[in-house]
Design a protein around this motif. Structure first.
Motif, PDB file in Angstrom:
ATOM      1  N   UNK A  38       6.004 -20.788   7.206  1.00 26.65           N
ATOM      2  CA  UNK A  38       7.043 -20.924   8.231  1.00 26.65           C
ATOM      3  C   UNK A  38       8.163 -19.905   8.060  1.00 26.65           C
ATOM      4  N   UNK A  39       8.352 -19.423   6.821  1.00 25.69           N
ATOM      5  CA  UNK A  39       9.483 -18.535   6.539  1.00 25.69           C
ATOM      6  C   UNK A  39       9.110 -17.052   6.601  1.00 25.69           C
ATOM      7  N   UNK A  40       7.891 -16.758   7.029  1.00 27.08           N
ATOM      8  CA  UNK A  40       7.443 -15.360   7.020  1.00 27.08           C
ATOM      9  C   UNK A  40       7.170 -14.854   8.431  1.00 27.08           C
ATOM     10  N   UNK A  41       7.421 -13.562   8.631  1.00 31.58           N
ATOM     11  CA  UNK A  41       7.073 -12.905   9.884  1.00 31.58           C
ATOM     12  C   UNK A  41       5.624 -12.453   9.779  1.00 31.58           C
ATOM     13  N   UNK A  42       4.785 -12.830  10.739  1.00 33.85           N
ATOM     14  CA  UNK A  42       3.372 -12.458  10.717  1.00 33.85           C
ATOM     15  C   UNK A  42       3.082 -11.579  11.930  1.00 33.85           C
ATOM     16  N   UNK A  43       2.536 -10.397  11.675  1.00 34.05           N
ATOM     17  CA  UNK A  43       2.383  -9.395  12.729  1.00 34.05           C
ATOM     18  C   UNK A  43       0.963  -8.831  12.744  1.00 34.05           C
ATOM     19  N   UNK A  44       0.396  -8.702  13.938  1.00 34.68           N
ATOM     20  CA  UNK A  44      -0.851  -7.972  14.099  1.00 34.68           C
ATOM     21  C   UNK A  44      -0.522  -6.483  14.112  1.00 34.68           C
ATOM     22  N   UNK A  45      -1.255  -5.702  13.328  1.00 34.14           N
ATOM     23  CA  UNK A  45      -0.989  -4.269  13.298  1.00 34.14           C
ATOM     24  C   UNK A  45      -2.250  -3.466  13.584  1.00 34.14           C
ATOM     25  N   UNK A  46      -2.043  -2.268  14.067  1.00 27.96           N
ATOM     26  CA  UNK A  46      -3.131  -1.327  14.342  1.00 27.96           C
ATOM     27  C   UNK A  46      -3.624  -0.746  13.018  1.00 27.96           C
ATOM     28  N   UNK A  47      -4.787  -1.215  12.581  1.00 29.61           N
ATOM     29  CA  UNK A  47      -5.311  -0.779  11.290  1.00 29.61           C
ATOM     30  C   UNK A  47      -5.595   0.701  11.209  1.00 29.61           C
ATOM     31  N   UNK A  48      -5.909   1.326  12.344  1.00 27.37           N
ATOM     32  CA  UNK A  48      -6.194   2.764  12.334  1.00 27.37           C
ATOM     33  C   UNK A  48      -4.976   3.560  11.880  1.00 27.37           C
ATOM     34  N   UNK A  49      -3.787   3.078  12.212  1.00 28.25           N
ATOM     35  CA  UNK A  49      -2.577   3.827  11.880  1.00 28.25           C
ATOM     36  C   UNK A  49      -2.104   3.567  10.457  1.00 28.25           C
ATOM     37  N   UNK A  50      -2.789   2.673   9.765  1.00 30.33           N
ATOM     38  CA  UNK A  50      -2.529   2.467   8.339  1.00 30.33           C
ATOM     39  C   UNK A  50      -3.671   2.988   7.463  1.00 30.33           C
ATOM     40  N   UNK A  51      -4.844   3.208   8.055  1.00 32.08           N
ATOM     41  CA  UNK A  51      -5.989   3.560   7.204  1.00 32.08           C
ATOM     42  C   UNK A  51      -6.748   4.822   7.609  1.00 32.08           C
ATOM     43  N   UNK A  52      -6.539   5.327   8.821  1.00 29.19           N
ATOM     44  CA  UNK A  52      -7.214   6.565   9.215  1.00 29.19           C
ATOM     45  C   UNK A  52      -6.378   7.746   8.717  1.00 29.19           C
ATOM     46  N   UNK A  53      -6.994   8.617   7.950  1.00 32.57           N
ATOM     47  CA  UNK A  53      -6.230   9.664   7.266  1.00 32.57           C
ATOM     48  C   UNK A  53      -6.446  11.054   7.851  1.00 32.57           C
ATOM     49  N   UNK A  54      -6.955  11.143   9.068  1.00 34.48           N
ATOM     50  CA  UNK A  54      -7.139  12.447   9.694  1.00 34.48           C
ATOM     51  C   UNK A  54      -6.012  12.770  10.646  1.00 34.48           C
ATOM     52  N   UNK A  55      -6.366  13.270  11.823  1.00 32.79           N
ATOM     53  CA  UNK A  55      -5.356  13.688  12.792  1.00 32.79           C
ATOM     54  C   UNK A  55      -4.593  12.520  13.396  1.00 32.79           C
ATOM     55  N   UNK A  56      -5.106  11.297  13.258  1.00 30.44           N
ATOM     56  CA  UNK A  56      -4.391  10.116  13.768  1.00 30.44           C
ATOM     57  C   UNK A  56      -3.049   9.932  13.056  1.00 30.44           C
ATOM     58  N   UNK A  57      -2.900  10.560  11.911  1.00 30.49           N
ATOM     59  CA  UNK A  57      -1.635  10.467  11.177  1.00 30.49           C
ATOM     60  C   UNK A  57      -0.452  11.000  11.977  1.00 30.49           C
ATOM     61  N   UNK A  58      -0.715  11.868  12.941  1.00 35.33           N
ATOM     62  CA  UNK A  58       0.385  12.416  13.732  1.00 35.33           C
ATOM     63  C   UNK A  58       1.070  11.346  14.581  1.00 35.33           C
ATOM     64  N   UNK A  59       0.382  10.215  14.765  1.00 41.06           N
ATOM     65  CA  UNK A  59       0.952   9.115  15.558  1.00 41.06           C
ATOM     66  C   UNK A  59       1.479   7.969  14.692  1.00 41.06           C
TER      67      UNK A  59
END
Length: 260
Positions: free
Chosen positions: A229-250
Motif C-alpha cells: 500500500x505504501x509503494x508506487x507501482x509503475x508499468x515501464x517500457x522494458x525496451x528503454x531499460x534493456x535494449x542497448x542499441x540505437x533505442x538508447x537515444x530515446x
C-alpha cells in the motif's frame, strides 16, 4: 582485417561484411539505424523493430533456439550474437558457418563500444559516432535536470511465477542508476528469484513492472498494490531499460516521464 568482439575474440574478415545475420533484437535495430538494413538477411522472431523487417527478412528462429540450416542457406558473411541473449550452444553451432561477433553489455560504456565496433566493422563510422554523440547529449541533459534530485529506491520486476527481479551485473541495473534510481536488489547477482516478503523489497519506494520479457499489465499493479500500500507501482517500457542499441537515444526522454 582482424577485428575483436566484446569477448576479445578475433574475427578475420577479408572484406566488409555484406550479408548479415543478427540474432539479437536490439542489435538488429541498431543495424537499421546505422543504414545497414539492406545488408541484413536473417533475423529472429523477436526482432520487432522496425515492424516491417520480419516480413522482408528470413526469420531463423528465436534468440534461444535457431534453425541452423536456415542460417547456412543464407550464406552470411557475419553472424551477430550476444553473450546473454544467445547460448554457448548456439554460438558453437554457427561458428562453422561464418565469423561470429559477440557483444557483452553491462553498462552504457559497453553499449558505446559496441556501436563503435559496428561502425568500424561495417564501414559506417560517421553514423555510429553521430549516434553515440546523440545518446551522450541526451544523457547529459538528463543528468543536469536530475543532479539535485535524490535517488529513489526501486525494484525492477522482469518475471512473475516465479517473481524475478533485475539485480547487479545487468544492463537493467546500470540503466536504473542512469535513470536516477537505486536498485534495492543490487546486492544480488543477475536475475534472482525472490519472495514478495523479501526484506530488500520492503526498502523500495517504487516497484517497476517491465513490459518484457514478462508482459506485465495493469492487473498486476492491482495484484501487488494490495500488498504494498505504501509503494508506487509503475508499468515501464522494458525496451528503454534493456535494449542497448540505437533505442538508447530515446531512453533519457522516457526517464523524464517517470519522475515521481
Amino acid at each position: 582485417m582482424i577485428y575483436k568482439d566484446q569477448l576479445n575474440r578475433e574475427l578475420n574478415l577479408i572484406e566488409t561484411p555484406k550479408r548479415i545475420v543478427s540474432l539479437v533484437p536490439s542489435q538488429t535495430e541498431l543495424l537499421v539505424d546505422l543504414g545497414l538494413e539492406t545488408l541484413i538477411i536473417g533475423i529472429t522472431k523477436f526482432c520487432i523493430h522496425p515492424k516491417h523487417l520480419r516480413k522482408e527478412k528470413t526469420v531463423v528462429g528465436g534468440t534461444k533456439s535457431i534453425h541452423i540450416e536456415k542460417i547456412k542457406a543464407l550464406k552470411p558473411d557475419i553472424i551477430l550474437c550476444n553473450k546473454e541473449e544467445n547460448s554457448l550452444e548456439i554460438v558453437e553451432g554457427i561458428e562453422g558457418i561464418a565469423p561470429v561477433h559477440i557483444s557483452d553489455i553491462y553498462n552504457l560504456d559497453d553499449a558505446f563500444e559496441l556501436i563503435k565496433m559496428y561502425g568500424e566493422l561495417f564501414q559506417v563510422e560517421v553514423k555510429s559516432e553521430a549516434l553515440i554523440s546523440k545518446i551522450k547529449s541526451e544523457r547529459k541533459q538528463f543528468k543536469l535536470k536530475t543532479k539535485n534530485q535524490p535517488k529513489l529506491k526501486a525494484a525492477y520486476f522482469i518475471w512473475r511465477k516465479p517473481w524475478m527481479v533485475a539485480g547487479s551485473n545487468t544492463f537493467i541495473n546500470a540503466m536504473l542508476l542512469e535513470a536516477n534510481y537505486t536498485n534495492v536488489f543490487s546486492g544480488l547477482q543477475r536475475y534472482p528469484e525472490i519472495d514478495l516478503d523479501d526484506k530488500n523489497l520492503q526498502k523500495a519506494k517504487i516497484i517497476f513492472l517491465s513490459s518484457e520479457p514478462y508482459p506485465f499489465k495493469e492487473k498486476h499493479i492491482d495484484e501487488l498494490q494490495t500488498k504494498f500500500l505504501d509503494k508506487k507501482i509503475i508499468l515501464v517500457n522494458g525496451e528503454l531499460f534493456s535494449w542497448y542499441g540505437s533505442r538508447l537515444q530515446f531512453a533519457f526522454k522516457y526517464f523524464k516521464t517517470l519522475s515521481i
